[in-house]
Design a protein around this motif. Structure first.
Motif, PDB file in Angstrom:
ATOM      1  N   MET A 145     -51.660  69.393 -69.369  1.00 10.39           N
ATOM      2  CA  MET A 145     -51.382  68.607 -68.939  1.00 10.39           C
ATOM      3  C   MET A 145     -51.923  67.114 -69.111  1.00 10.39           C
ATOM      4  O   MET A 145     -53.295  66.991 -68.623  1.00 10.39           O
ATOM      5  CB  MET A 145     -50.737  68.576 -67.205  1.00 10.39           C
ATOM      6  N   GLU A 146     -51.262  65.823 -69.956  1.00 11.53           N
ATOM      7  CA  GLU A 146     -51.826  64.999 -69.730  1.00 11.53           C
ATOM      8  C   GLU A 146     -53.081  64.083 -68.500  1.00 11.53           C
ATOM      9  O   GLU A 146     -51.974  64.419 -66.970  1.00 11.53           O
ATOM     10  CB  GLU A 146     -51.310  64.223 -70.511  1.00 11.53           C
ATOM     11  N   THR A 147     -54.390  64.128 -68.097  1.00 14.49           N
ATOM     12  CA  THR A 147     -54.242  63.089 -67.099  1.00 14.49           C
ATOM     13  C   THR A 147     -53.535  62.001 -66.940  1.00 14.49           C
ATOM     14  O   THR A 147     -53.030  61.342 -67.392  1.00 14.49           O
ATOM     15  CB  THR A 147     -55.705  62.788 -67.580  1.00 14.49           C
ATOM     16  N   ILE A 148     -53.029  61.933 -65.651  1.00  9.96           N
ATOM     17  CA  ILE A 148     -51.926  59.889 -65.427  1.00  9.96           C
ATOM     18  C   ILE A 148     -53.354  59.302 -64.966  1.00  9.96           C
ATOM     19  O   ILE A 148     -54.217  59.184 -64.066  1.00  9.96           O
ATOM     20  CB  ILE A 148     -51.195  60.845 -63.628  1.00  9.96           C
ATOM     21  N   SER A 149     -53.199  58.306 -65.728  1.00  5.46           N
ATOM     22  CA  SER A 149     -54.274  57.357 -65.748  1.00  5.46           C
ATOM     23  C   SER A 149     -53.556  56.026 -65.203  1.00  5.46           C
ATOM     24  O   SER A 149     -54.347  54.786 -65.222  1.00  5.46           O
ATOM     25  CB  SER A 149     -54.676  56.960 -67.242  1.00  5.46           C
ATOM     26  N   ALA A 150     -51.505  55.413 -65.468  1.00  4.60           N
ATOM     27  CA  ALA A 150     -51.333  54.522 -65.233  1.00  4.60           C
ATOM     28  C   ALA A 150     -50.171  54.698 -64.620  1.00  4.60           C
ATOM     29  O   ALA A 150     -48.814  55.539 -65.033  1.00  4.60           O
ATOM     30  CB  ALA A 150     -50.969  53.487 -66.376  1.00  4.60           C
ATOM     31  N   CYS A 151     -49.526  53.938 -64.218  1.00  4.12           N
ATOM     32  CA  CYS A 151     -47.974  54.226 -63.601  1.00  4.12           C
ATOM     33  C   CYS A 151     -47.339  52.642 -63.247  1.00  4.12           C
ATOM     34  O   CYS A 151     -48.000  51.788 -63.555  1.00  4.12           O
ATOM     35  CB  CYS A 151     -47.569  54.758 -61.847  1.00  4.12           C
ATOM     36  N   ILE A 152     -46.062  53.325 -64.183  1.00  4.73           N
ATOM     37  CA  ILE A 152     -45.406  51.744 -64.758  1.00  4.73           C
ATOM     38  C   ILE A 152     -44.471  52.261 -64.131  1.00  4.73           C
ATOM     39  O   ILE A 152     -43.469  52.167 -63.976  1.00  4.73           O
ATOM     40  CB  ILE A 152     -44.774  52.082 -65.750  1.00  4.73           C
ATOM     41  N   PHE A 153     -43.696  51.366 -62.900  1.00  7.15           N
ATOM     42  CA  PHE A 153     -42.339  50.462 -62.307  1.00  7.15           C
ATOM     43  C   PHE A 153     -41.571  49.698 -62.778  1.00  7.15           C
ATOM     44  O   PHE A 153     -41.583  49.309 -63.054  1.00  7.15           O
ATOM     45  CB  PHE A 153     -42.623  50.446 -60.567  1.00  7.15           C
ATOM     46  N   ASP A 154     -40.255  50.310 -61.650  1.00  8.79           N
ATOM     47  CA  ASP A 154     -38.897  49.502 -62.578  1.00  8.79           C
ATOM     48  C   ASP A 154     -39.227  48.559 -61.305  1.00  8.79           C
ATOM     49  O   ASP A 154     -39.404  49.169 -60.811  1.00  8.79           O
ATOM     50  CB  ASP A 154     -37.382  50.407 -63.176  1.00  8.79           C
ATOM     51  N   LEU A 155     -38.279  48.002 -61.296  1.00  2.00           N
ATOM     52  CA  LEU A 155     -38.454  46.910 -59.936  1.00  2.00           C
ATOM     53  C   LEU A 155     -36.839  47.347 -59.678  1.00  2.00           C
ATOM     54  O   LEU A 155     -37.391  47.528 -58.650  1.00  2.00           O
ATOM     55  CB  LEU A 155     -38.076  45.283 -60.259  1.00  2.00           C
ATOM     56  N   ASP A 156     -35.773  46.592 -60.210  1.00  2.00           N
ATOM     57  CA  ASP A 156     -34.199  47.027 -59.153  1.00  2.00           C
ATOM     58  C   ASP A 156     -33.904  48.050 -58.866  1.00  2.00           C
ATOM     59  O   ASP A 156     -34.186  48.991 -59.463  1.00  2.00           O
ATOM     60  CB  ASP A 156     -33.540  46.447 -60.098  1.00  2.00           C
ATOM     61  N   GLY A 157     -33.932  48.380 -57.277  1.00  2.23           N
ATOM     62  CA  GLY A 157     -33.937  50.019 -56.770  1.00  2.23           C
ATOM     63  C   GLY A 157     -35.440  51.052 -57.105  1.00  2.23           C
ATOM     64  O   GLY A 157     -34.785  51.879 -56.378  1.00  2.23           O
ATOM     65  N   VAL A 158     -35.557  50.371 -57.524  1.00  2.00           N
ATOM     66  CA  VAL A 158     -37.375  51.203 -57.013  1.00  2.00           C
ATOM     67  C   VAL A 158     -38.458  50.704 -55.911  1.00  2.00           C
ATOM     68  O   VAL A 158     -38.280  51.169 -55.340  1.00  2.00           O
ATOM     69  CB  VAL A 158     -38.095  51.340 -58.552  1.00  2.00           C
ATOM     70  N   VAL A 159     -38.155  49.667 -56.648  1.00  2.00           N
ATOM     71  CA  VAL A 159     -39.688  48.732 -55.670  1.00  2.00           C
ATOM     72  C   VAL A 159     -38.859  47.862 -54.224  1.00  2.00           C
ATOM     73  O   VAL A 159     -39.669  48.025 -53.219  1.00  2.00           O
ATOM     74  CB  VAL A 159     -40.407  47.280 -56.466  1.00  2.00           C
ATOM     75  N   VAL A 160     -38.075  47.507 -54.653  1.00  2.00           N
ATOM     76  CA  VAL A 160     -36.899  46.469 -54.473  1.00  2.00           C
ATOM     77  C   VAL A 160     -35.213  46.497 -54.102  1.00  2.00           C
ATOM     78  O   VAL A 160     -35.052  46.922 -55.624  1.00  2.00           O
ATOM     79  CB  VAL A 160     -37.377  44.944 -54.006  1.00  2.00           C
ATOM     80  N   ASP A 161     -35.115  46.586 -52.937  1.00  2.00           N
ATOM     81  CA  ASP A 161     -33.068  46.495 -53.918  1.00  2.00           C
ATOM     82  C   ASP A 161     -33.112  46.075 -54.127  1.00  2.00           C
ATOM     83  O   ASP A 161     -32.082  44.584 -53.158  1.00  2.00           O
ATOM     84  CB  ASP A 161     -32.527  47.668 -52.775  1.00  2.00           C
ATOM     85  N   THR A 162     -32.504  44.417 -55.311  1.00  2.00           N
ATOM     86  CA  THR A 162     -31.960  43.511 -55.789  1.00  2.00           C
ATOM     87  C   THR A 162     -30.640  43.925 -55.825  1.00  2.00           C
ATOM     88  O   THR A 162     -29.644  42.697 -56.192  1.00  2.00           O
ATOM     89  CB  THR A 162     -32.842  43.128 -56.474  1.00  2.00           C
ATOM     90  N   ALA A 163     -30.122  45.243 -55.982  1.00  2.00           N
ATOM     91  CA  ALA A 163     -29.086  45.385 -56.426  1.00  2.00           C
ATOM     92  C   ALA A 163     -27.837  44.899 -56.358  1.00  2.00           C
ATOM     93  O   ALA A 163     -26.848  44.372 -56.529  1.00  2.00           O
ATOM     94  CB  ALA A 163     -28.620  47.101 -56.745  1.00  2.00           C
ATOM     95  N   LYS A 164     -27.872  44.825 -54.856  1.00  2.00           N
ATOM     96  CA  LYS A 164     -26.854  44.077 -53.751  1.00  2.00           C
ATOM     97  C   LYS A 164     -26.220  42.562 -53.938  1.00  2.00           C
ATOM     98  O   LYS A 164     -25.046  42.198 -54.310  1.00  2.00           O
ATOM     99  CB  LYS A 164     -26.979  44.203 -52.149  1.00  2.00           C
ATOM    100  N   TYR A 165     -27.430  42.307 -54.611  1.00  2.00           N
ATOM    101  CA  TYR A 165     -27.582  40.639 -54.574  1.00  2.00           C
ATOM    102  C   TYR A 165     -26.954  40.196 -56.308  1.00  2.00           C
ATOM    103  O   TYR A 165     -25.998  39.410 -56.513  1.00  2.00           O
ATOM    104  CB  TYR A 165     -28.928  39.828 -54.620  1.00  2.00           C
TER     105      TYR A 165
END
Length: 219
Positions: free
Chosen positions: A1-21
């Protein structure tokens, strides 16, 4: 399995819930055009660009508008949405997100944002999260919408890692597909029924750690 060196995040619904707005602003637009727009309808707009969202809204309402009107309405919707996000506070960061970011930082894992939102920088500033990110790719940097992997590939490139060494966090089907199309592993945030193409799925970040991620991806 490849080494994990980085994490990439979506914003809406992952970091914060802006979907309601987004929902409140789209609903207001639909009502102005003379039809209703339900939360179920709103599910179709997840992870989709602003203009494509407007096209879906027009399909739902059975309305046909010229290009100029469409651009005006999209701008109007964005203005209303911005009014809401400019009132956001760090209290709106989803549970466990900040702790997980700190865990990644402590382990020397790079963090990037990969979001279709053109308002991503404003939201991150409101949440006081900007300093956690080593790279930010948002809707102003990309021309192709998810499931095209452009947003995540740019993130990997800016961080200086191969896609195989990056893990994407997504809450939308199109986003999961974009990660896979880009040759990255993907952790789905939400329901396993919806995000069944992700490598594994968790309901959120509470109690989530780098070790949880590793063991889930290595299953």
């Amino acid at each position: 399995m490849e080494t994990i060196s980085a994490c990439i995040f979506d914003l809406d619904g992952v970091v914060v819930d802006t979907a309601k707005y987004h929902y409140i602003a789209w609903k207001s637009l639909a009502n102005g055009l003379g039809f209703d727009f339900t939360e179920e309808d709103n599910e179709r707009l997840k992870g989709v660009s602003r203009m494509r969202s407007l096209e879906i809204l027009m399909e739902i309402g059975g309305v046909d508008l010229d290009q100029e009107t469409q651009l005006k309405l999209a701008a109007k919707k964005n203005e209303e949405y911005l009014e809401y996000i400019l009132k956001m506070t760090p209290d709106e960061i989803l549970p466990g997100v900040k702790t997980f970011f700190e865990d990644l930082k402590a382990k020397g894992i790079k963090i990037a944002l990969g979001s279709a939102s053109k308002n991503a920088m404003t939201i991150l500033e409101q949440l006081k999260l900007t300093s956690y990110f080593d790279a930010i790719v948002d809707g102003t940097h990309v021309s192709k919408a998810k499931p095209d992997p452009e947003v995540f590939l740019k993130g990997a490139e800016l961080l200086g890692f191969e896609p195989a060494n990056c893990v994407v966090f997504e809450d939308a089907e199109a986003g999961v597909e974009a990660a896979i199309n880009g040759g990255m592993r993907c952790v789905g945030i939400g329901s396993p029924d919806v995000l069944n193409k992700a490598n594994f799925v968790v309901p959120g970040f509470e109690g989530f750690s780098f070790e949880t991620m590793e063991s889930g991806l290595n299953k």
